[in-house]
Design a protein around this motif. Sequence first.
Motif, PDB file in Angstrom:
ATOM      1  N   ASN A 136      -9.070   9.243  -0.037  1.00 32.97           N
ATOM      2  CA  ASN A 136      -9.904   8.697   1.036  1.00 32.97           C
ATOM      3  C   ASN A 136     -11.352   8.522   0.588  1.00 32.97           C
ATOM      4  OD1 ASN A 136      -7.836   8.529   2.927  1.00 32.97           O
ATOM      5  ND2 ASN A 136      -8.147  10.617   3.656  1.00 32.97           N
ATOM      6  N   TYR A 167     -12.512   8.012  -2.562  1.00 32.44           N
ATOM      7  CA  TYR A 167     -12.634   6.868  -3.469  1.00 32.44           C
ATOM      8  C   TYR A 167     -12.504   5.549  -2.708  1.00 32.44           C
ATOM      9  CZ  TYR A 167     -12.546   9.715  -7.711  1.00 32.44           C
ATOM     10  OH  TYR A 167     -12.865  10.605  -8.711  1.00 32.44           O
ATOM     11  N   GLU A 168     -11.572   5.520  -1.767  1.00 30.69           N
ATOM     12  CA  GLU A 168     -11.407   4.294  -0.981  1.00 30.69           C
ATOM     13  C   GLU A 168     -12.668   3.983  -0.180  1.00 30.69           C
ATOM     14  OE1 GLU A 168      -9.032   2.651   2.945  1.00 30.69           O
ATOM     15  OE2 GLU A 168      -8.407   4.543   2.031  1.00 30.69           O
ATOM     16  N   SER A 169     -13.233   5.007   0.469  1.00 25.94           N
ATOM     17  CA  SER A 169     -14.433   4.808   1.278  1.00 25.94           C
ATOM     18  C   SER A 169     -15.616   4.362   0.426  1.00 25.94           C
ATOM     19  CB  SER A 169     -14.778   6.107   2.013  1.00 25.94           C
ATOM     20  OG  SER A 169     -15.980   5.965   2.746  1.00 25.94           O
ATOM     21  N   ARG A 190     -15.014   0.840  -0.807  1.00 28.77           N
ATOM     22  CA  ARG A 190     -15.119  -0.089   0.313  1.00 28.77           C
ATOM     23  C   ARG A 190     -16.579  -0.362   0.634  1.00 28.77           C
ATOM     24  NH1 ARG A 190     -12.068  -3.752   2.514  1.00 28.77           N
ATOM     25  NH2 ARG A 190     -10.292  -2.314   2.678  1.00 28.77           N
ATOM     26  N   LEU A 227     -11.835  -5.256  -1.922  1.00 28.34           N
ATOM     27  CA  LEU A 227     -10.866  -4.175  -2.086  1.00 28.34           C
ATOM     28  C   LEU A 227      -9.527  -4.510  -1.432  1.00 28.34           C
ATOM     29  CD1 LEU A 227     -11.065  -1.314  -3.411  1.00 28.34           C
ATOM     30  CD2 LEU A 227     -11.397  -0.404  -1.112  1.00 28.34           C
ATOM     31  N   MET A 284      -5.188  -2.964  -1.039  1.00 27.84           N
ATOM     32  CA  MET A 284      -5.096  -2.051   0.100  1.00 27.84           C
ATOM     33  C   MET A 284      -3.666  -1.843   0.589  1.00 27.84           C
ATOM     34  SD  MET A 284      -7.791  -0.510   0.629  1.00 27.84           S
ATOM     35  CE  MET A 284      -7.149   0.339   2.055  1.00 27.84           C
ATOM     36  N   VAL A 312      -2.494   1.012  -1.437  1.00 21.20           N
ATOM     37  CA  VAL A 312      -3.195   2.243  -1.058  1.00 21.20           C
ATOM     38  C   VAL A 312      -2.650   2.786   0.258  1.00 21.20           C
ATOM     39  CG1 VAL A 312      -5.424   3.219  -0.399  1.00 21.20           C
ATOM     40  CG2 VAL A 312      -5.291   1.607  -2.311  1.00 21.20           C
ATOM     41  N   ASN A 313      -2.485   1.912   1.256  1.00 21.86           N
ATOM     42  CA  ASN A 313      -1.980   2.351   2.564  1.00 21.86           C
ATOM     43  C   ASN A 313      -0.555   2.867   2.460  1.00 21.86           C
ATOM     44  OD1 ASN A 313      -4.362   1.709   3.916  1.00 21.86           O
ATOM     45  ND2 ASN A 313      -3.728  -0.404   4.284  1.00 21.86           N
ATOM     46  N   LYS A 364      -0.740   6.364   1.086  1.00 21.40           N
ATOM     47  CA  LYS A 364      -1.249   7.308   2.086  1.00 21.40           C
ATOM     48  C   LYS A 364      -0.205   7.621   3.148  1.00 21.40           C
ATOM     49  CE  LYS A 364      -5.475   6.479   3.548  1.00 21.40           C
ATOM     50  NZ  LYS A 364      -6.674   5.726   3.981  1.00 21.40           N
ATOM     51  N   LEU A 366      -9.254   4.841  -8.051  1.00 21.88           N
ATOM     52  CA  LEU A 366      -8.457   4.653  -6.835  1.00 21.88           C
ATOM     53  C   LEU A 366      -6.970   4.600  -7.163  1.00 21.88           C
ATOM     54  CD1 LEU A 366      -8.529   4.251  -3.800  1.00 21.88           C
ATOM     55  CD2 LEU A 366      -8.771   1.782  -4.173  1.00 21.88           C
ATOM     56  N   CYS A 368      -4.106   7.471  -5.917  1.00 26.95           N
ATOM     57  CA  CYS A 368      -2.871   7.182  -5.180  1.00 26.95           C
ATOM     58  C   CYS A 368      -1.674   7.882  -5.830  1.00 26.95           C
ATOM     59  CB  CYS A 368      -2.630   5.680  -5.123  1.00 26.95           C
ATOM     60  SG  CYS A 368      -3.745   4.781  -4.023  1.00 26.95           S
TER      61      CYS A 368
END
Length: 680
Positions: free
Chosen positions: A264, A266-268, A271, A278, A282, A285-286, A289, A347, A351
Amino acid sequence: MKRQMLYRRLTGAAVMAALLAAVISPPFAGAAGKTLPQAQAQSLAVANSSDISKQANEITLQKMKYVEAVAAIKAKVKNLTSFRWTPLLSFKFPEKLTLTEDYDMQIKPITLQADITTMQHELNDLRYAALLEVNTAYLNAYVLQEKVDFTAERLENAQTELERNQLRLRTGDATQADIDKMEKSVQTLENELTTQKRNFETAKSDLSDIIGMDVTTGYTFADSMFTAAIPREKLEEITEYTLENDQGYYAAKMSASTALLNLNAYESLMRNQYGSKLNRVMSFVNAAKNGQDVDYAAFQIAYKEMLTDLDSPWDGKFRILFFSFTKEWLKGEISGTRYIEDEMYALYTACMEYANAKTEQDSTEAALRKEVATQYETIVSAENAYRAMKESADELKSDYDRLLALNKLGKATYEEVSDKLTEYQEAQIEIIDLLSDYNELLYSFDRLTCGAVTQYFSGESLSTESGEAADSYAEIDTPDGAYYHLNTSVEDMVFTFGVEIPEGYTPEVTQFELWYEGQQIGERTPIDQEIRHLALDYGETSTLTLRMYNGDTFVGECEIDARVPRDTISFFQNSAAQESEEKIGTYTMTSSTVGGMKMTELSLTVNASVGAKYFLVTYDDGKPVGSSEPTAIDGSLRYLTMLAASAEEIQVVLYDDNKNEICTAYLNEAGQTIWRSTAE
């Protein structure tokens, strides 16, 4: 002949009475001495555990590292985000952080908190381990103590019976076969007693080592054996309690939570830096998660394409007159992939790490559930075996009583009665062994379930609450005055925020609110409580606003940097005896450009009652802004705007005619007013 037969019946009855004494006499009468209660042995074992002491020291060391990390982050944030210069005019402008620097500042305190929480959890686990060790050792010592007493009693009765029948052999009232059988029985019991005594001494020595006290002589051990009816319908409750407290599962869960936190973060950060660019990755990534299967080969291809997109604005060349230059020259310090050049695939790897950690957590949970169920069934089987043997012993006792009655009538021989008595006595020993094994299984099950069985024995409900004070490290380095603490619980992805106000602090504060980008977090909270909320995903800023209240009266507010887990509250920074403040004048602040440099000019209008004739502008730490010489109150001070971009970054020291300090005041941008504390 009749008289001889009657004599044999009477003496036979006497023999049976002597044998019966080994059954009727209390077999579990321990030797005289001080009794060591099991509860005392448990307390001594925990206190004497080197593993527990070592872990406690490690926790203290880790807390010190946490305090040092907080101080270092606070200093680094200030250094990198403010203008710095030296008397030799070496200027350092505010810097934007790289991905690695951003990550370290946001995540390092949280991971240190998680390490401390994990170590504290492991400390409880070590206590369960110490209790299992001492309970097993104490049980072993008690069982051997009772076996020694029982076998000694049997041996004494067998020797008495042998001596009596040796006398009867001379009168022809006993047979040599019976004497041989008795001698063999005595020899067997002597060997058993020798072995049991040797094992008993070893057991006492082992227990002494565990509790750190010599109990090899002068001590007896209390009855520590019991039975427990654990209803099958309680098994799920016990399993859930075990999952909440088991160290192995906790570590796996913490690893997965930490991996998700990293993902989270690294994603934030990416982003915020790259925005919609990005989006290309995604979906992968989603999926990671959400615990779904991810095609990492396709993910890697998409990730490489994203990296190409990030640097596309600086591809190619540009010309100036006759010269050609690569666009790379126009690339900023953290533009494009330079922001992530230290961890280009951060990122992507985050994951993968989360997926692996979550799989490990799930497998650990399944294995633990299976182990709890298996041990429960083993305990049920052990209890059934113990109860079956007890019923069998009762039947042997009935058979023995029947044979004894027949012997009195001359219808059963000594050998028949003696064999049945021996069988019954051995059954009693087996009952002790089965009950001991059953108790060991219960202690082991209690260890596996982290005390759930103990709580069930005591009639207590199984509680899964394990919260602790958020500011659990304050005892090592408590800031002076009022301060806040912000801690993140990695395992359940929530944070706690609290405020500490010293006793007698003025102005009085009874409640507080926490805000982020215009949105209130939680509710207005009493000062002696904490806000507990889901962890925030910070946007472009990590600044939180803290608002203070006295009842319904607004006292004031201040901004805090969420990257710093604990710091003093600047609004109340100076003293616990701070009084209310008064306005003592106004100021004007104008900007201009001189020789290409942006300048700020500050002028003050101070009430005559203050008696100020000179002023000096400084930072909070007392270092001067611009000139170190006081400026006349009716004049103005000009300095580089980069030195202090706003009035809230500086304070004003006022002096009298002789340049003696009168007070330190601060500038309030609301109304461009000057304020000082009435405590001055």
